[in-house]
Write an enzyme that holds these catalytic residues in place. Structure first.
Site, PDB file in Angstrom:
ATOM      1  N   VAL A  61       0.813  -1.223   0.000  1.00 39.06           N
ATOM      2  CA  VAL A  61       0.000   0.000   0.000  1.00 39.06           C
ATOM      3  C   VAL A  61       0.845   1.270   0.000  1.00 39.06           C
ATOM      4  CG1 VAL A  61      -1.997  -1.098   1.119  1.00 39.06           C
ATOM      5  CG2 VAL A  61      -0.288   0.085   2.527  1.00 39.06           C
ATOM      6  N   TYR A 148       2.333   7.420  14.947  1.00 43.77           N
ATOM      7  CA  TYR A 148       1.122   6.591  14.837  1.00 43.77           C
ATOM      8  C   TYR A 148      -0.145   7.379  15.174  1.00 43.77           C
ATOM      9  CZ  TYR A 148      -1.951   2.538  15.510  1.00 43.77           C
ATOM     10  OH  TYR A 148      -2.979   1.632  15.431  1.00 43.77           O
ATOM     11  N   LYS A 152      -3.282   8.324  12.600  1.00 38.19           N
ATOM     12  CA  LYS A 152      -4.657   7.855  12.752  1.00 38.19           C
ATOM     13  C   LYS A 152      -5.636   9.030  12.796  1.00 38.19           C
ATOM     14  CE  LYS A 152      -3.885   3.451  12.714  1.00 38.19           C
ATOM     15  NZ  LYS A 152      -4.438   2.604  11.641  1.00 38.19           N
ATOM     16  N   THR A 183      -4.268  -8.827  18.260  1.00 40.63           N
ATOM     17  CA  THR A 183      -3.837  -9.349  16.955  1.00 40.63           C
ATOM     18  C   THR A 183      -2.382  -9.800  17.080  1.00 40.63           C
ATOM     19  OG1 THR A 183      -3.020  -7.186  16.284  1.00 40.63           O
ATOM     20  CG2 THR A 183      -5.308  -7.685  15.736  1.00 40.63           C
TER      21      THR A 183
HETATM   22  N1  LIG Z   1      -4.116  -4.266  17.180  1.00 40.62           N
HETATM   23  C1  LIG Z   1      -4.592  -3.154  17.730  1.00 40.62           C
HETATM   24  O1  LIG Z   1      -4.664  -3.035  18.976  1.00 40.62           O
HETATM   25  C2  LIG Z   1      -5.042  -2.007  16.873  1.00 40.62           C
HETATM   26  C3  LIG Z   1      -5.731  -0.953  17.492  1.00 40.62           C
HETATM   27  C4  LIG Z   1      -6.165   0.102  16.721  1.00 40.62           C
HETATM   28  C5  LIG Z   1      -5.911   0.112  15.354  1.00 40.62           C
HETATM   29  N2  LIG Z   1      -5.233  -0.907  14.784  1.00 40.62           N
HETATM   30  C6  LIG Z   1      -4.977  -0.831  13.346  1.00 40.62           C
HETATM   31  O2  LIG Z   1      -5.524  -1.953  12.679  1.00 40.62           O
HETATM   32  C7  LIG Z   1      -4.780  -2.179  11.480  1.00 40.62           C
HETATM   33  C8  LIG Z   1      -4.377  -3.654  11.431  1.00 40.62           C
HETATM   34  O3  LIG Z   1      -3.531  -3.917  12.537  1.00 40.62           O
HETATM   35  P1  LIG Z   1      -3.382  -5.381  13.155  1.00 40.62           P
HETATM   36  O4  LIG Z   1      -3.253  -5.222  14.614  1.00 40.62           O
HETATM   37  O5  LIG Z   1      -4.427  -6.275  12.577  1.00 40.62           O
HETATM   38  O6  LIG Z   1      -1.919  -5.741  12.594  1.00 40.62           O
HETATM   39  P2  LIG Z   1      -1.350  -7.067  11.892  1.00 40.62           P
HETATM   40  O7  LIG Z   1       0.123  -6.900  11.830  1.00 40.62           O
HETATM   41  O8  LIG Z   1      -1.897  -8.288  12.558  1.00 40.62           O
HETATM   42  O9  LIG Z   1      -1.953  -6.965  10.418  1.00 40.62           O
HETATM   43  C9  LIG Z   1      -1.533  -5.931   9.564  1.00 40.62           C
HETATM   44  C10 LIG Z   1      -1.409  -6.474   8.162  1.00 40.62           C
HETATM   45  O10 LIG Z   1      -0.997  -5.393   7.303  1.00 40.62           O
HETATM   46  C11 LIG Z   1      -0.030  -5.883   6.406  1.00 40.62           C
HETATM   47  N3  LIG Z   1       0.827  -4.804   5.904  1.00 40.62           N
HETATM   48  C12 LIG Z   1       1.760  -4.089   6.591  1.00 40.62           C
HETATM   49  N4  LIG Z   1       2.364  -3.229   5.768  1.00 40.62           N
HETATM   50  C13 LIG Z   1       1.799  -3.390   4.537  1.00 40.62           C
HETATM   51  C14 LIG Z   1       2.002  -2.780   3.279  1.00 40.62           C
HETATM   52  N5  LIG Z   1       2.932  -1.826   3.096  1.00 40.62           N
HETATM   53  N6  LIG Z   1       1.222  -3.170   2.234  1.00 40.62           N
HETATM   54  C15 LIG Z   1       0.297  -4.141   2.402  1.00 40.62           C
HETATM   55  N7  LIG Z   1       0.072  -4.772   3.568  1.00 40.62           N
HETATM   56  C16 LIG Z   1       0.812  -4.392   4.629  1.00 40.62           C
HETATM   57  C17 LIG Z   1       0.765  -6.895   7.220  1.00 40.62           C
HETATM   58  O11 LIG Z   1       1.492  -7.792   6.383  1.00 40.62           O
HETATM   59  C18 LIG Z   1      -0.341  -7.572   8.018  1.00 40.62           C
HETATM   60  O12 LIG Z   1      -0.883  -8.677   7.308  1.00 40.62           O
HETATM   61  C19 LIG Z   1      -3.603  -1.200  11.511  1.00 40.62           C
HETATM   62  O13 LIG Z   1      -3.943  -0.062  10.760  1.00 40.62           O
HETATM   63  C20 LIG Z   1      -3.519  -0.829  12.968  1.00 40.62           C
HETATM   64  O14 LIG Z   1      -2.952   0.434  13.144  1.00 40.62           O
HETATM   65  C21 LIG Z   1      -4.794  -1.982  15.501  1.00 40.62           C
END
Ligand SMILES: NC(=O)c1ccc[n+]([C@@H]2O[C@H](COP(=O)([O-])OP(=O)(O)OC[C@H]3O[C@@H](n4cnc5c(N)ncnc54)[C@H](O)[C@@H]3O)[C@@H](O)[C@H]2O)c1
Length: 256
Positions: A61, A148, A152, A183
């Site tokens: 992305v 971060y 967001k 996650t």
């Molecule tokens: N886990 C939390 O507590 C939490 C809380 C709030 C927001 N988020 C957001 O949720 C989203 C997903 O996070 P998650 O916890 O599921 O993480 P995760 O690492 O389990 O999943 C993220 C996925 O994004 C992919 N990715 C990373 N860089 C990429 C790139 N350049 N191109 C394509 N794919 C890419 C990774 O390979 C992975 O499969 C993120 O935006 C994160 O900021 C997570």
């Protein structure tokens, strides 16, 4: 009846994988797009095992050419779910490595922006549909994660902007602001001693961390006809964290 095509970035893990599974279970044909081919193949395998339709597509992305290339071959998608993203550890602005700062922005904000830009018009031409971005409670209250949190907040702003821009063309644009979601990414930070689960749970009125499926259910709702008149919102799915964090830290509240 032709199947609705939904594209989930970050579908190889965590929230993206749960979302891909949820939308496929509801009958969508899902494109699992991720930089991680192995994890993406595993998501696709799980969807096929459950009788659903999915395929993996490689996507970075942060790379404009990669986004344009997939947009050119993915077909008439109706839903874009921007789950690709990275977390970061707590730091102070003056100590934050600038390379990490730029990586966080390139993937979280610019990656979301590039995907919205590439697919907004495609969704409109396909007959309308939805974009769901992933913000965060860290985009609602400031956290000591200097790239971060602002990235967001910017995603929340972009969501409102695009809702106004694309609404007249039949595209609804919303975001989810997840609380702490257990996650793979968060688990790795917990294992490394960078997050304290007891603090996260104590700040969350419902008493537990979110599961990826909790977020996927909200995304499924936002993409459904039940949300037909909802656009431009940032929906917290946080177990009440936004309410609890100020309530529990209020100066003067006597705790029994
Ligand atoms: N886990 C939390 O507590 C939490 C809380 C709030 C927001 N988020 C957001 O949720 C989203 C997903 O996070 P998650 O916890 O599921 O993480 P995760 O690492 O389990 O999943 C993220 C996925 O994004 C992919 N990715 C990373 N860089 C990429 C790139 N350049 N191109 C394509 N794919 C890419 C990774 O390979 C992975 O499969 C993120 O935006 C994160 O900021 C997570």
């Amino acid at each position: 009846m032709t199947q609705r095509i939904s594209l989930v970035t970050g579908g190889a893990s965590g929230i993206g994988r749960a979302t891909a599974l949820r939308l496929a279970a509801a009958g969508d044909s899902v494109i699992v797009a991720d930089i991680n081919a192995e994890g993406g193949a595993e998501t696709v395998r799980r969807i096929h095992d459950a009788g659903g339709i999915a395929r993996f597509e490689h996507l970075n992305v942060a790379d404009e050419a990669s986004v344009a290339s997939l947009a050119g071959r993915a077909g008439p998608i109706r839903n874009l779910i921007n789950c690709a993203g990275i977390l970061q550890n707590a730091n102070r602005v003056e100590d934050m490595d600038l390379g990490e700062h730029d990586r966080v922005w390139a993937i979280n904000y610019r990656g979301t922006y590039l995907c919205c830009r590439a697919w907004g018009g495609i969704i409109a031409e396909a007959g309308g549909g939805c974009i769901v971005n992933i913000g965060s409670i860290a985009g609602k209250r400031m956290f000591p994660v200097p790239a971060y949190s602002p990235s967001k907040m910017a995603i929340h702003g972009l969501t409102e902007e695009l809702a106004a821009d694309l609404g007249p063309r039949g595209v609804r644009v919303n975001a989810i602001a997840p609380g702490f979601v257990l996650t793979e990414a968060l688990q790795a930070r917990i294992d490394a001693g960078e997050r304290d689960t007891s603090v996260m749970e104590a700040q969350t009125p419902l008493g537990r961390l979110m599961r990826p499926e909790d977020i996927a259910n909200g995304i499924h709702f936002l993409c459904s006809d039940a949300a037909a008149m909802i656009t431009g919102i940032v929906l917290p799915i946080d177990g009440g964290w936004l309410a609890g964090v100020t309530y529990y830290s209020y100066a003067g509240l006597k705790k029994n």
